[in-house]
Enzyme design. Structure first.
Site, PDB file in Angstrom:
ATOM      1  N   ASP A   1       0.243   7.183 -11.204  1.00 12.30           N
ATOM      2  CA  ASP A   1       0.618   5.937 -10.550  1.00 12.30           C
ATOM      3  C   ASP A   1       1.063   6.281  -9.131  1.00 12.30           C
ATOM      4  O   ASP A   1       1.954   7.123  -8.955  1.00 12.30           O
ATOM      5  CB  ASP A   1       1.747   5.263 -11.334  1.00 12.30           C
ATOM      6  CG  ASP A   1       1.802   3.767 -11.132  1.00 12.30           C
ATOM      7  OD1 ASP A   1       1.108   3.278 -10.232  1.00 12.30           O
ATOM      8  OD2 ASP A   1       2.548   3.097 -11.858  1.00 12.30           O
TER       9      ASP A   1
ATOM     10  N   ASN B   1       1.439  -1.113   1.169  1.00 11.00           N
ATOM     11  CA  ASN B   1       0.658  -2.312   1.476  1.00 11.00           C
ATOM     12  C   ASN B   1       1.416  -3.241   2.422  1.00 11.00           C
ATOM     13  O   ASN B   1       0.846  -3.785   3.376  1.00 11.00           O
ATOM     14  CB  ASN B   1       0.321  -3.066   0.192  1.00 11.00           C
ATOM     15  CG  ASN B   1      -0.965  -2.589  -0.461  1.00 11.00           C
ATOM     16  OD1 ASN B   1      -1.884  -2.134   0.216  1.00 11.00           O
ATOM     17  ND2 ASN B   1      -1.041  -2.688  -1.773  1.00 11.00           N
TER      18      ASN B   1
ATOM     19  N   ASP C   1      -6.335  -0.355   0.431  1.00  9.77           N
ATOM     20  CA  ASP C   1      -7.699  -0.201  -0.099  1.00  9.77           C
ATOM     21  C   ASP C   1      -8.292   1.147   0.315  1.00  9.77           C
ATOM     22  O   ASP C   1      -8.980   1.810  -0.476  1.00  9.77           O
ATOM     23  CB  ASP C   1      -8.597  -1.330   0.400  1.00  9.77           C
ATOM     24  CG  ASP C   1      -8.277  -2.661  -0.263  1.00  9.77           C
ATOM     25  OD1 ASP C   1      -7.583  -2.656  -1.301  1.00  9.77           O
ATOM     26  OD2 ASP C   1      -8.719  -3.701   0.266  1.00  9.77           O
TER      27      ASP C   1
ATOM     28  N   GLU D   1      -2.942   0.392  -8.617  1.00 11.91           N
ATOM     29  CA  GLU D   1      -2.838   1.752  -8.093  1.00 11.91           C
ATOM     30  C   GLU D   1      -2.727   2.792  -9.207  1.00 11.91           C
ATOM     31  O   GLU D   1      -2.279   3.919  -8.986  1.00 11.91           O
ATOM     32  CB  GLU D   1      -1.622   1.871  -7.160  1.00 11.91           C
ATOM     33  CG  GLU D   1      -0.271   1.746  -7.833  1.00 11.91           C
ATOM     34  CD  GLU D   1       0.242   0.316  -7.971  1.00 11.91           C
ATOM     35  OE1 GLU D   1       1.464   0.149  -8.097  1.00 11.91           O
ATOM     36  OE2 GLU D   1      -0.584  -0.624  -7.955  1.00 11.91           O
TER      37      GLU D   1
END
Length: 306
Positions: free
Chosen positions: A180, A188, A197, A224
């Site tokens: 993770d 983000n 991305d 993620e």
């Protein structure tokens, strides 16, 4: 004049079609013979015939394991005889059918033959058959995460259950890595979703190039979170693999729009052992280890502990 132009267009179209057909034949030429599922939930699923003898049945230790109604534990086998694939029933309860006729003894397979066992129908494609390219594309689109080009969650979950059942029967080791990305929401929010991305795609490429074997199943599980299923791999070896991946991520420069992005991962691992009855059991153990890694300070690898 218009007629001449029309003729030129037709000729050009014919040339393009011929070139496309030649490209397809070249792309398929090295592909092995295969059985492809026709109809039902597994429609389009392709099974390459890579061993000289391929067994098919409900038991997970078959080369092709199909746990469906009417299929025996060891139902049939496909074998290479000289340069030809032949089909035999393996003493199944309900029989094996080729083109709607119950077989007795060995039967040579021809292109397009339909094999029926229980509720499943399989189509035979010989080595180098261009038709398999269509099924390859269908399988790829159905099983692949479009952004990272990893396998997707559905493909992973299906194979997780299959591999756990195999380990039950064979006793072979099996490990699972779950990773993770740390503070991904913050990344983000700070750098934008395009940067996020980029990180996901770059990370997938990095891991693929970092020693994933052909038998391993590397998938994006969601958001993620990534997973790697490691057949025939014990917990010690899976820890070494997970630690190598952790270092790869930590040391790799993730550069986006001239910014170096802070990217690390918390990683959990678990293996098939007493108490693991299903794929879900194994996943929960590895997921629990991820939380241990997060609670321990992140950017680390942790084993499952009770």
């Amino acid at each position: 004049m218009s007629g001449s132009g029309d003729d030129s267009t037709i000729v050009l179209t014919d040339i393009k079609a011929a070139l496309s057909k030649a490209d397809d034949e070249a792309a398929a030429s090295d592909q092995p013979a295969a059985l492809v599922v026709v109809g039902g939930d597994l429609n389009g699923t392709l099974f390459d015939l890579v061993n000289r003898t391929v067994t098919v049945g409900r038991n997970p230790d078959n080369e092709i394991s199909l746990e469906f109604q009417g299929i025996s534990r060891y139902h049939m086998r496909v074998m290479m005889s000289g340069s030809q694939w032949v089909l035999e029933d393996a003493g199944s309860r309900n029989g094996t059918y080729l083109n709607n006729r119950k077989i007795d003894g060995s039967v040579e397979l021809s292109r397009g033959d339909i094999i029926k066992l229980g509720s499943i129908a399989l189509k035979y494609l010989p080595k180098g058959d261009p038709e398999r390219l269509t099924y390859d594309k269908l399988s790829h689109d159905a099983n692949t995460d479009p952004h990272t080009k990893c396998y997707n969650k559905g493909y992973f979950n299906k194979n997780l259950d299959i591999e756990v059942k195999k380990s039950k029967v064979t006793g072979d080791p099996l490990s699972l890595i779950i990773m993770d990305l740390d503070h991904f929401k913050h990344l983000n929010d700070t750098y934008g979703h395009d940067a996020g991305d980029y990180v996901l795609k770059e990370l997938a490429d990095l891991i693929r190039g970092g020693g994933i074997r052909t038998i391993d199943i590397f998938a994006r599980y969601g958001g993620e979170e990534f997973v790697i299923l490691l057949p025939k791999t014990n917990i010690k070896k899976s820890y070494e693999i997970a630690e190598r991946i952790r270092k790869l991520i930590e040391e790799h420069p993730f550069i986006y729009d001239n910014d170096e992005l802070p990217v690390t991962a918390s990683i959990g691992i678990a293996d098939y052992r007493q108490g693991v009855l299903t794929g879900t059991d194994l996943f929960r153990r590895a997921d629990n280890a991820v939380y241990q890694a997060k609670n321990g300070g992140r950017n680390q690898v942790q084993f499952y502990r009770k």
